[in-house]
Design a protein around this motif. Sequence first.
Motif, PDB file in Angstrom:
ATOM      1  N   LYS A  35       0.986  -1.269  -0.238  1.00 15.23           N
ATOM      2  CA  LYS A  35      -0.288   0.227  -0.101  1.00 15.23           C
ATOM      3  C   LYS A  35       0.759   1.048   0.265  1.00 15.23           C
ATOM      4  N   VAL A  36       0.569   2.239  -0.959  1.00 13.98           N
ATOM      5  CA  VAL A  36       1.623   2.976  -1.601  1.00 13.98           C
ATOM      6  C   VAL A  36       1.039   4.769  -1.483  1.00 13.98           C
ATOM      7  N   VAL A  37       1.207   6.070  -0.381  1.00 11.53           N
ATOM      8  CA  VAL A  37       0.822   7.420  -0.965  1.00 11.53           C
ATOM      9  C   VAL A  37       2.120   7.687  -1.371  1.00 11.53           C
ATOM     10  N   LEU A  38       1.524   7.980  -3.059  1.00 15.82           N
ATOM     11  CA  LEU A  38       3.046   9.131  -3.561  1.00 15.82           C
ATOM     12  C   LEU A  38       2.434  10.067  -3.286  1.00 15.82           C
ATOM     13  N   HIS A  39       3.512  11.440  -2.618  1.00 16.06           N
ATOM     14  CA  HIS A  39       3.729  12.891  -2.379  1.00 16.06           C
ATOM     15  C   HIS A  39       3.002  13.659  -2.871  1.00 16.06           C
ATOM     16  N   CYS A  40       1.888  13.770  -3.319  1.00 18.11           N
ATOM     17  CA  CYS A  40       1.939  15.221  -4.555  1.00 18.11           C
ATOM     18  C   CYS A  40       1.850  16.544  -4.398  1.00 18.11           C
ATOM     19  N   GLY A  41       1.413  17.395  -5.126  1.00 22.51           N
ATOM     20  CA  GLY A  41       1.779  19.012  -4.169  1.00 22.51           C
ATOM     21  C   GLY A  41       2.855  19.902  -4.452  1.00 22.51           C
ATOM     22  N   GLY A  42       3.859  19.008  -4.734  1.00 26.92           N
ATOM     23  CA  GLY A  42       5.389  19.336  -4.244  1.00 26.92           C
ATOM     24  C   GLY A  42       5.733  19.890  -2.826  1.00 26.92           C
ATOM     25  N   GLY A  43       5.997  20.677  -2.650  1.00 33.23           N
ATOM     26  CA  GLY A  43       7.266  21.585  -1.006  1.00 33.23           C
ATOM     27  C   GLY A  43       8.389  20.862  -0.563  1.00 33.23           C
ATOM     28  N   ALA A  44       8.906  21.033   0.318  1.00 30.30           N
ATOM     29  CA  ALA A  44      10.840  20.889   0.691  1.00 30.30           C
ATOM     30  C   ALA A  44      10.516  19.547   1.163  1.00 30.30           C
ATOM     31  N   LEU A  45      11.796  18.751   1.165  1.00 30.19           N
ATOM     32  CA  LEU A  45      11.580  17.366   1.907  1.00 30.19           C
ATOM     33  C   LEU A  45      11.096  17.678   2.952  1.00 30.19           C
ATOM     34  N   LYS A  46      11.886  18.136   4.004  1.00 31.86           N
ATOM     35  CA  LYS A  46      11.379  18.811   5.629  1.00 31.86           C
ATOM     36  C   LYS A  46       9.772  18.591   5.270  1.00 31.86           C
ATOM     37  N   SER A  47       8.813  18.823   4.508  1.00 29.15           N
ATOM     38  CA  SER A  47       7.743  19.349   4.789  1.00 29.15           C
ATOM     39  C   SER A  47       6.845  18.189   3.947  1.00 29.15           C
ATOM     40  N   GLN A  48       7.785  17.234   3.007  1.00 31.38           N
ATOM     41  CA  GLN A  48       6.542  16.059   2.907  1.00 31.38           C
ATOM     42  C   GLN A  48       6.857  15.252   3.433  1.00 31.38           C
ATOM     43  N   MET A  49       7.872  15.268   4.863  1.00 31.26           N
ATOM     44  CA  MET A  49       8.852  13.932   5.335  1.00 31.26           C
ATOM     45  C   MET A  49       7.302  14.423   6.506  1.00 31.26           C
ATOM     46  N   LYS A  50       7.299  14.879   6.482  1.00 30.31           N
ATOM     47  CA  LYS A  50       6.032  15.522   7.750  1.00 30.31           C
ATOM     48  C   LYS A  50       4.869  14.255   7.972  1.00 30.31           C
ATOM     49  N   LYS A  51       4.415  15.230   6.466  1.00 34.02           N
ATOM     50  CA  LYS A  51       3.819  14.492   5.894  1.00 34.02           C
ATOM     51  C   LYS A  51       3.161  12.951   5.559  1.00 34.02           C
ATOM     52  N   ALA A  52       4.676  12.297   5.415  1.00 35.47           N
ATOM     53  CA  ALA A  52       4.852  10.205   5.550  1.00 35.47           C
ATOM     54  C   ALA A  52       4.429  10.633   6.506  1.00 35.47           C
ATOM     55  N   ASP A  53       5.583  10.868   7.892  1.00 36.34           N
ATOM     56  CA  ASP A  53       4.817  10.530   9.331  1.00 36.34           C
ATOM     57  C   ASP A  53       3.756  10.558  10.283  1.00 36.34           C
ATOM     58  N   ILE A  54       2.618  11.666   9.012  1.00 37.80           N
ATOM     59  CA  ILE A  54       1.373  11.893   9.971  1.00 37.80           C
ATOM     60  C   ILE A  54       0.169  10.772   9.182  1.00 37.80           C
TER      61      ILE A  54
END
Length: 428
Positions: A357-376
């Motif tokens: 089960k995979v979520v691909l980050h969409c919408g851009g943004g800095a890696l730090k911001s993307q990693m926060k969403k990964a954690d959430i």
Amino acid sequence: MDKIQAIRGMNDILPEESYQWEWIESRIRDWLAMFGYQNIRTPILERTDLFVRSIGTATDIVEKEMYTFTDTLNGDSLTLRPEGTASAVRAAIQHNMTYGNARRLYYCGPMFRHERPQKGRFRQFHQVGVEALGFQGPDVDAEHVLMASELWRSLGLPADAIRLEVNSLGSKEDRSKYRESLVAFLKGSELLLDEDSRRRINTNPLRVLDSKNPDTQKLVSTAPTLLEYLSNESIDKMERFKSLLENSGIKYMVNPNLVRGLDYYNDVVYEWKTDFLGAQGTICAGGRYDVLAEQIGGKPMPACGFALGVERVLATLESCSIAIPKTTPDVYVVSADETAQLYAWDVCQELRDNGLKVVLHCGGGALKSQMKKADISGANFAIIIGDSEMVREKVSLKSLRGLKMGAMDQQQDLNVTDAISKIRENNV
């Protein structure tokens, strides 16, 4: 301008709780398959006469609770279904489903009643119904109770969280004799009854037995019981039913005032109750309805069934502190820029092809911001893809939940195949 909101008593089920519904619905489908029941899906709208003839004109449902309107195209009176049994039997008759063969059916979905919303009672609520059409019983009646008992066990409900009450309503003739005696008793104490019960004396006196008014409950506890008026045939059915329950180790109590709220029942009826939901303590109920097919224009057909309220079962699980596992992605994929994201698309597809089960980050943004969403997201792992990973056709696999991955612990550069293996190892 005022915000438009949901109708009172008709609730949105948001993602924060819908996972609980998906979990219990999945368990219920597996449970029904174990007992050989097939799914039937009937319309939400039916002709009003279906429910008037089946449920009964002197019931609360028909008198006060149905959502009924006139079809402007042809003048038909239509009703949002307040329960599912009548629709299932109507469909079976219409499509000759029981011709030469009995059928085991189930349905699930929303029902509608115009009631005062309160804990465990909503205007749109969800039921799972089980119907056995063409079976004489009482073996199938007892099997239905056994089925429910098995569901409670599989859901982890403690034995003391729920109890079974049973009764017999006898035949139509039995109830006619009892009605005369009950009406005489009630009229002799009419001034002691609540207003609703006084109104029911001449329309549906058996419903007085089920009154929630404490004073009325105290009075009817001294009333004659239907069990005293049962024919030998109905007594025999009830005794065989109880014997089958005892043989299966199912505990029960006989409640002579248990009458159910629908007129189509006869002989064996039962309710599963809990003390966790206050006045709305019934989470599952049913019984035999051998006359229903005739009442709605079909040929005589023995039948029985039961329904459980999904909202009430979920509330009971919560009251018993039974945790429902939340479905989360296995991995959240982030990328450094648009170019790296092109490689990320291919990585995600390979991961999904291998059952993850995979979520691909969409919408851009800095890696730090993307990693926060990964954690959430709740994922155990993040895959980080930058220019270096793209050039080397590798990924950077990072543990988000403190999972150890070997010598390099929390983060490793791997090819996709090895990353899949690491993720699977930690999913076991």
